[in-house]
Design a protein around this motif. Structure first.
Motif, PDB file in Angstrom:
ATOM      1  N   GLY A   1       0.804  -1.214   0.000  1.00  9.01           N
ATOM      2  CA  GLY A   1       0.000   0.000   0.000  1.00  9.01           C
ATOM      3  C   GLY A   1       0.833   1.258   0.000  1.00  9.01           C
ATOM      4  N   ASP A   2       2.114   1.129   0.299  1.00  8.64           N
ATOM      5  CA  ASP A   2       3.046   2.265   0.275  1.00  8.64           C
ATOM      6  C   ASP A   2       4.239   1.997  -0.634  1.00  8.64           C
ATOM      7  OD1 ASP A   2       1.707   3.987   2.148  1.00  8.64           O
ATOM      8  OD2 ASP A   2       2.404   2.657   3.738  1.00  8.64           O
TER       9      ASP A   2
ATOM     10  N   ARG B   1      -2.546  -0.920 -20.737  1.00  4.74           N
ATOM     11  CA  ARG B   1      -2.326  -1.640 -21.988  1.00  4.74           C
ATOM     12  C   ARG B   1      -2.903  -0.779 -23.107  1.00  4.74           C
ATOM     13  NH1 ARG B   1      -1.710  -7.196 -23.026  1.00  4.74           N
ATOM     14  NH2 ARG B   1      -2.569  -7.699 -20.980  1.00  4.74           N
ATOM     15  N   GLU B   2      -2.063  -0.496 -24.098  1.00  5.15           N
ATOM     16  CA  GLU B   2      -2.476   0.287 -25.268  1.00  5.15           C
ATOM     17  C   GLU B   2      -3.180   1.579 -24.872  1.00  5.15           C
ATOM     18  OE1 GLU B   2      -4.692  -2.400 -27.744  1.00  5.15           O
ATOM     19  OE2 GLU B   2      -2.958  -3.726 -27.989  1.00  5.15           O
ATOM     20  N   GLY B   3      -2.619   2.283 -23.882  1.00  7.15           N
ATOM     21  CA  GLY B   3      -3.142   3.577 -23.474  1.00  7.15           C
ATOM     22  C   GLY B   3      -4.349   3.529 -22.559  1.00  7.15           C
ATOM     23  N   GLU B   4      -4.813   2.345 -22.201  1.00  8.28           N
ATOM     24  CA  GLU B   4      -5.972   2.221 -21.325  1.00  8.28           C
ATOM     25  C   GLU B   4      -5.536   1.684 -19.968  1.00  8.28           C
ATOM     26  OE1 GLU B   4      -9.975  -0.425 -21.248  1.00  8.28           O
ATOM     27  OE2 GLU B   4      -9.483   0.559 -23.148  1.00  8.28           O
ATOM     28  N   MET B   5      -5.828   2.451 -18.911  1.00  7.17           N
ATOM     29  CA  MET B   5      -5.420   2.027 -17.583  1.00  7.17           C
ATOM     30  C   MET B   5      -6.185   0.781 -17.155  1.00  7.17           C
ATOM     31  SD  MET B   5      -5.119   4.135 -14.030  1.00  7.17           S
ATOM     32  CE  MET B   5      -6.798   3.994 -13.482  1.00  7.17           C
ATOM     33  N   GLN B   6      -5.458  -0.204 -16.619  1.00  3.72           N
ATOM     34  CA  GLN B   6      -6.083  -1.423 -16.119  1.00  3.72           C
ATOM     35  C   GLN B   6      -6.276  -1.358 -14.606  1.00  3.72           C
ATOM     36  OE1 GLN B   6      -3.722  -4.690 -17.713  1.00  3.72           O
ATOM     37  NE2 GLN B   6      -5.181  -4.774 -19.421  1.00  3.72           N
ATOM     38  N   PHE B   7      -5.260  -0.881 -13.897  1.00  8.88           N
ATOM     39  CA  PHE B   7      -5.375  -0.686 -12.455  1.00  8.88           C
ATOM     40  C   PHE B   7      -4.218   0.183 -11.992  1.00  8.88           C
ATOM     41  CE2 PHE B   7      -2.936  -4.567 -13.049  1.00  8.88           C
ATOM     42  CZ  PHE B   7      -1.905  -4.483 -12.123  1.00  8.88           C
ATOM     43  N   ALA B   8      -4.345   0.685 -10.768  1.00  9.62           N
ATOM     44  CA  ALA B   8      -3.323   1.580 -10.221  1.00  9.62           C
ATOM     45  C   ALA B   8      -3.195   1.355  -8.721  1.00  9.62           C
ATOM     46  CB  ALA B   8      -3.691   3.032 -10.502  1.00  9.62           C
ATOM     47  N   CYS B   9      -2.198   1.980  -8.142  1.00  6.44           N
ATOM     48  CA  CYS B   9      -1.859   1.776  -6.740  1.00  6.44           C
ATOM     49  C   CYS B   9      -2.991   2.098  -5.782  1.00  6.44           C
ATOM     50  CB  CYS B   9      -0.614   2.569  -6.370  1.00  6.44           C
ATOM     51  SG  CYS B   9      -0.761   4.350  -6.629  1.00  6.44           S
TER      52      CYS B   9
ATOM     53  N   ASP C   1      -8.153  -3.439  -5.005  1.00  8.27           N
ATOM     54  CA  ASP C   1      -7.567  -4.760  -5.248  1.00  8.27           C
ATOM     55  C   ASP C   1      -6.191  -4.688  -5.913  1.00  8.27           C
ATOM     56  OD1 ASP C   1      -8.638  -3.767  -7.588  1.00  8.27           O
ATOM     57  OD2 ASP C   1      -9.652  -5.629  -8.167  1.00  8.27           O
ATOM     58  N   ALA C   2      -5.504  -3.562  -5.734  1.00  5.84           N
ATOM     59  CA  ALA C   2      -4.196  -3.368  -6.363  1.00  5.84           C
ATOM     60  C   ALA C   2      -3.206  -4.463  -5.981  1.00  5.84           C
ATOM     61  CB  ALA C   2      -3.621  -1.998  -6.009  1.00  5.84           C
ATOM     62  N   GLY C   3      -3.227  -4.913  -4.731  1.00  9.77           N
ATOM     63  CA  GLY C   3      -2.296  -5.951  -4.290  1.00  9.77           C
ATOM     64  C   GLY C   3      -2.465  -7.241  -5.059  1.00  9.77           C
TER      65      GLY C   3
END
Length: 119
Positions: free
Chosen positions: A23-24, A45-53, A57-59
């Motif tokens: 988380g940090d 992927r190809e300019g489209e965000m899939q997930f971020a910090c 459910d980032a982990g």
């Protein structure tokens, strides 16, 4: 930072065997290299965000990168050697956004080179 891209490219591919995210701090590593950051990051992927910090459910999602390799590296914004962007073997990108000079990203490479970003 002028030769960072050149040196990393000469070490590719870099396999991602281990991922740690609490988380940090984000740590990607394998036997001979590691990348650590406490800055914001995203996977796209190809300019489209899939997930971020900041995603809940980032982990779980970031752990899905284990087994891939870093096959390319550049700057998020070309010509601005601040925020690294790593191209992964499945076509996705991991972009890191440096937020402070107090907690820079660090990359240690198999050739013994160590780079500290935003410092």
């Amino acid at each position: 930072m002028g030769n960072f891209i050149h040196v990393v490219l000469s070490c590719l591919p870099l396999s991602i065997e281990s991922i740690f995210w609490d988380g940090d701090s984000l740590l990607l590593s394998s036997g001979g290299w590691y990348f650590r950051t406490e800055s914001a990051w995203r996977v796209s992927r190809e300019g489209e965000m899939q997930f971020a910090c900041w995603d809940e459910d980032a982990g779980d999602l970031i752990n899905g990168l284990a087994g891939l390799s870093v096959v390319g590296v550049d700057w998020v914004i070309g010509g601005q050697p601040i925020d690294p962007s790593m191209k992964l073997s499945d076509g996705r990108k991991l972009d890191v956004f440096c937020s402070t000079s107090i907690d820079p990203w660090v990359m240690s490479l198999p050739d013994g080179s160590i780079y500290v970003g935003n410092s």
